[in-house]
Design a protein around this motif. Structure first.
Motif, mmCIF file in Angstrom:
data_model
loop_
_atom_site.group_PDB
_atom_site.id
_atom_site.type_symbol
_atom_site.label_atom_id
_atom_site.label_comp_id
_atom_site.label_asym_id
_atom_site.label_seq_id
_atom_site.Cartn_x
_atom_site.Cartn_y
_atom_site.Cartn_z
ATOM 1 N N TYR A 155 -5.677 -3.920 -3.918
ATOM 2 C CA TYR A 155 -6.750 -4.840 -3.536
ATOM 3 C C TYR A 155 -6.529 -6.058 -4.450
ATOM 4 C CZ TYR A 155 -9.483 -2.055 -0.440
ATOM 5 O OH TYR A 155 -10.062 -1.601 0.781
ATOM 6 N N ASN B 276 -4.843 7.325 16.497
ATOM 7 C CA ASN B 276 -4.637 7.512 15.074
ATOM 8 C C ASN B 276 -5.270 8.853 14.549
ATOM 9 O OD1 ASN B 276 -3.612 6.735 12.716
ATOM 10 N ND2 ASN B 276 -4.959 4.948 12.167
ATOM 11 N N HIS C 222 -9.129 0.329 -6.248
ATOM 12 C CA HIS C 222 -7.615 0.443 -5.670
ATOM 13 C C HIS C 222 -6.685 -0.614 -5.868
ATOM 14 C CE1 HIS C 222 -10.175 3.410 -3.863
ATOM 15 N NE2 HIS C 222 -10.779 2.646 -3.164
ATOM 16 N N TYR D 13 -9.892 7.478 1.581
ATOM 17 C CA TYR D 13 -8.402 7.241 2.191
ATOM 18 C C TYR D 13 -8.408 8.026 3.462
ATOM 19 C CZ TYR D 13 -3.678 5.519 1.533
ATOM 20 O OH TYR D 13 -2.300 4.949 1.983
ATOM 21 N N GLY E 280 0.752 -1.197 0.037
ATOM 22 C CA GLY E 280 -0.179 -0.073 0.004
ATOM 23 C C GLY E 280 0.968 1.268 0.099
ATOM 24 N N ALA F 201 -0.231 5.210 -0.867
ATOM 25 C CA ALA F 201 -0.117 6.200 0.270
ATOM 26 C C ALA F 201 0.625 7.567 -0.299
ATOM 27 C CB ALA F 201 0.765 5.751 1.486
ATOM 28 N N THR G 165 2.400 4.669 7.722
ATOM 29 C CA THR G 165 2.068 3.388 7.850
ATOM 30 C C THR G 165 0.487 3.181 8.290
ATOM 31 O OG1 THR G 165 3.217 3.050 10.061
ATOM 32 C CG2 THR G 165 4.692 2.573 8.003
ATOM 33 N N SER G 166 0.258 4.128 8.968
ATOM 34 C CA SER G 166 -1.359 4.002 9.356
ATOM 35 C C SER G 166 -2.332 4.671 8.567
ATOM 36 C CB SER G 166 -1.334 4.979 10.756
ATOM 37 O OG SER G 166 -0.619 4.496 11.725
ATOM 38 N N ASN G 167 -1.864 4.881 7.222
ATOM 39 C CA ASN G 167 -2.691 5.163 6.227
ATOM 40 C C ASN G 167 -3.405 4.266 5.837
ATOM 41 O OD1 ASN G 167 -1.400 7.805 6.668
ATOM 42 N ND2 ASN G 167 -0.707 7.700 4.266
ATOM 43 N N LYS G 168 -4.794 4.131 5.374
ATOM 44 C CA LYS G 168 -5.713 2.952 4.987
ATOM 45 C C LYS G 168 -6.879 3.318 4.412
ATOM 46 C CE LYS G 168 -5.452 1.709 9.177
ATOM 47 N NZ LYS G 168 -5.314 0.926 10.705
#
Length: 546
Positions: A197, A334, A194, A364, A165, A169, A372-375
């Motif tokens: 996926y 977060n 995305h 997003y 990912g 990001a 790294t916490s992006n999701k």
């Protein structure tokens, strides 16, 4: 608009040569002296001092970036017990990540603005703990940044992990800062598309689009040849030559055909059922307008929504021409932002915003302190979190409303073309009856939900009762319903209001549909009476002669 590309640097020679290339003065030296806290190198051109748009992070001298990159790696090798020249010994070790960030001349950004976008992007992506060099090139028809990120972390001495990912990001962070600077942002056409996926999910996206086009064709084709011609106009390849009907989207990245059996277990899209279904049609959209009519229907569906919630101004971190960036919490500790595209936003006179989304939409989440916490988060998760923070009601549009509206539209289309006695009309009637039954079941479920919530609210109120018997019964009820006694009664009361509003809207739509259906039944009975009434040709011969 901004476009990003990434390359991995895996040899010391390419790292050295690459840093020399991006810092080339012919590409990076501007025409003026820029007053900036980035301390751009100053060069003398024609006796005048001008700035070279090269800067670094955790680098003392940008011109010695290669040496500083390698010194950090040697320190990491010693700390981790590896050979000091480990990078020269390994062939596939990633030494740096080369990010290319390109902008369109139409964005009208200055070289300094482009450089700043790149710097903020790299800082947020890496958390600021990686060395990087950024150089803005001005030698071509468009401004673009070259960013070399040292893969070794300056604090932990661990490697930057470029995961599945990370590219997404990077794109989202880059888009955010470009958007805030006024650059055009490319709109992603596929709401679900995305790339990270799985192939399974991507295949199902194709299936959804194929089924959407097939359903439209089933309603607007009168023969198999007509069906195939219109399928071609909608960008759908159809193959009836084998045992199974096969379909493929011509305007998407679909590599393999999709069998009809994977689209419907009941064989709805098989050759036999297609021929049977379209044989009932009398009035359809002609070939020359089929694409426009399909696009029109899809646009109407895209504008449809399932959930609406009010956003207070304090929840909005930034507002741009393309949308709003909302502050929100996503999990424990977060904190970050989520962008809502402008097409889903209505700004109100009091400065607040109404947003309209679907539960299946994806948004997003960007944590500026830890990429790294992006999701991705689903629309349902987003709306619940925003409503929780603001205390606003979530207004849900029951999906049966849209289904009923579509049936009414089909009904009006047939009636307006004088079609009220055909198989096409009766098939619509059957779907009408099924939808009415489904809607009634939905109303019953909403009634049950309100009753359930009221029971919880009453029990929560009774646990604080002075009567110990009432309190005991209340605790038993909550235990049976698996509800904690610490739940805030106000939150349950809020849910009661939200469900009641949803039910009221659905009931109003349902009642109006019943009126339309009553009119429909009158037309059907009239048509049936005409069919059963003997005509002149049907009368006995001797009666005709008399």
């Amino acid at each position: 608009m901004v476009v990003t590309k990434v390359k991995q640097i895996k040899s010391v020679n390419k790292l050295s040569d690459g840093l020399k290339y991006i810092e080339d003065g012919a590409k990076t030296i501007g025409t003026e002296l820029i007053d900036s806290n980035l301390n751009f190198p100053v060069k003398m051109i024609g006796g005048q001092p001008v700035s070279q748009l090269v800067s670094g992070n955790l680098v003392i001298d940008v011109e010695s970036a290669y040496s500083e990159f390698m010194m950090l790696k040697q320190l990491a090798n010693l700390e981790k017990g590896r050979p000091i020249n480990n990078e020269e010994l390994l062939k596939n070790d990633v030494l740096a990540h080369h990010v290319i960030q390109s902008f369109s001349p139409e964005d009208n950004l200055t070289p300094e603005q482009v450089h700043e976008i790149g710097r903020k992007t790299a800082l947020e992506l890496t958390g600021g703990s990686h060395q990087f060099i950024i150089a803005t090139h001005m030698d071509k028809g468009h401004l673009h940044n070259h960013i070399y990120i040292n893969s070794t972390n300056s604090i932990t001495l661990n490697k930057f992990r470029w995961q599945k990912g990370t590219k997404k990001a990077l794109e989202q962070i880059s888009d955010k800062y470009a958007d805030l600077a006024g650059a055009k942002i490319l709109e992603h056409k596929n709401q679900f598309g995305h790339k990270e996926y799985s192939a399974y999910q991507k295949e199902n996206i194709f299936k959804l689009e194929i089924k959407s086009r097939l359903e439209f064709l089933l309603k607007h084709s009168t023969s198999l040849a007509d069906f195939q011609e219109k399928a071609k106009a909608l960008g759908l390849a159809v193959d009836f030559s084998g045992k199974y009907a096969k379909y493929k989207l011509l305007d998407k990245e679909q590599k393999r055909n999709t069998r009809d059996s994977t689209l419907s277990k009941k064989g709805r899209y098989s050759l036999e059922q297609i021929e049977e279904r379209i044989a009932k049609n009398e009035i359809v959209h002609p070939l020359e307008s089929i694409k426009d009519e399909y696009d029109k229907e899809q646009a109407e569906k895209a504008e449809d929504f399932e959930i609406r919630v009010k956003i207070e101004p304090w929840q909005v971190e930034h507002e741009t021409n393309t949308g709003i960036y909302l502050q929100m919490q996503y999990g424990i500790a977060n904190q970050g932002t989520v962008k809502i595209p402008s097409r889903l936003v209505d700004k109100q006179e009091d400065g607040s915003f109404d947003i309209f989304i679907k539960k299946s939409d994806f948004f997003y989440f960007i944590n500026p302190d830890n990429s790294t916490s992006n999701k991705f988060m689903k629309g349902s998760t987003l709306i619940n979190q925003l409503a929780y923070e603001s205390g606003e009601y979530i207004l849900t549009k029951n999906p049966n409303i849209s289904k009923l509206d579509l049936l009414v539209k089909e009904y009006n289309y047939l009636v307006s073309h004088g079609v009220s006695e055909s198989d096409q009309f009766y098939e619509l009637r059957d779907r009408f009856l099924e939808q009415i039954e489904e809607t009634q079941e939905s109303l019953n479920r909403l009634d049950e939900k309100v009753e359930h919530l009221n029971k919880i609210a009453s029990a929560l109120e009774d646990i604080s009762s002075d009567n110990p018997i009432d309190a005991k019964v209340a605790y038993q009820i909550l235990e049976e319903l698996n509800i904690s006694s610490s739940v805030n009664p106000k939150e349950i009361e809020k849910q009661v209001v939200e469900v009641s509003i949803e039910r009221k809207a659905l009931k109003e739509k349902f009642d109006s549909i019943i009126k339309d259906f009553t009119q429909y039944e009158k037309l059907e009975r009239h048509a049936e009476a005409r069919r059963q009434s003997p005509t002149l040709d049907q009368k006995p011969k001797d009666e005709v002669e008399r």
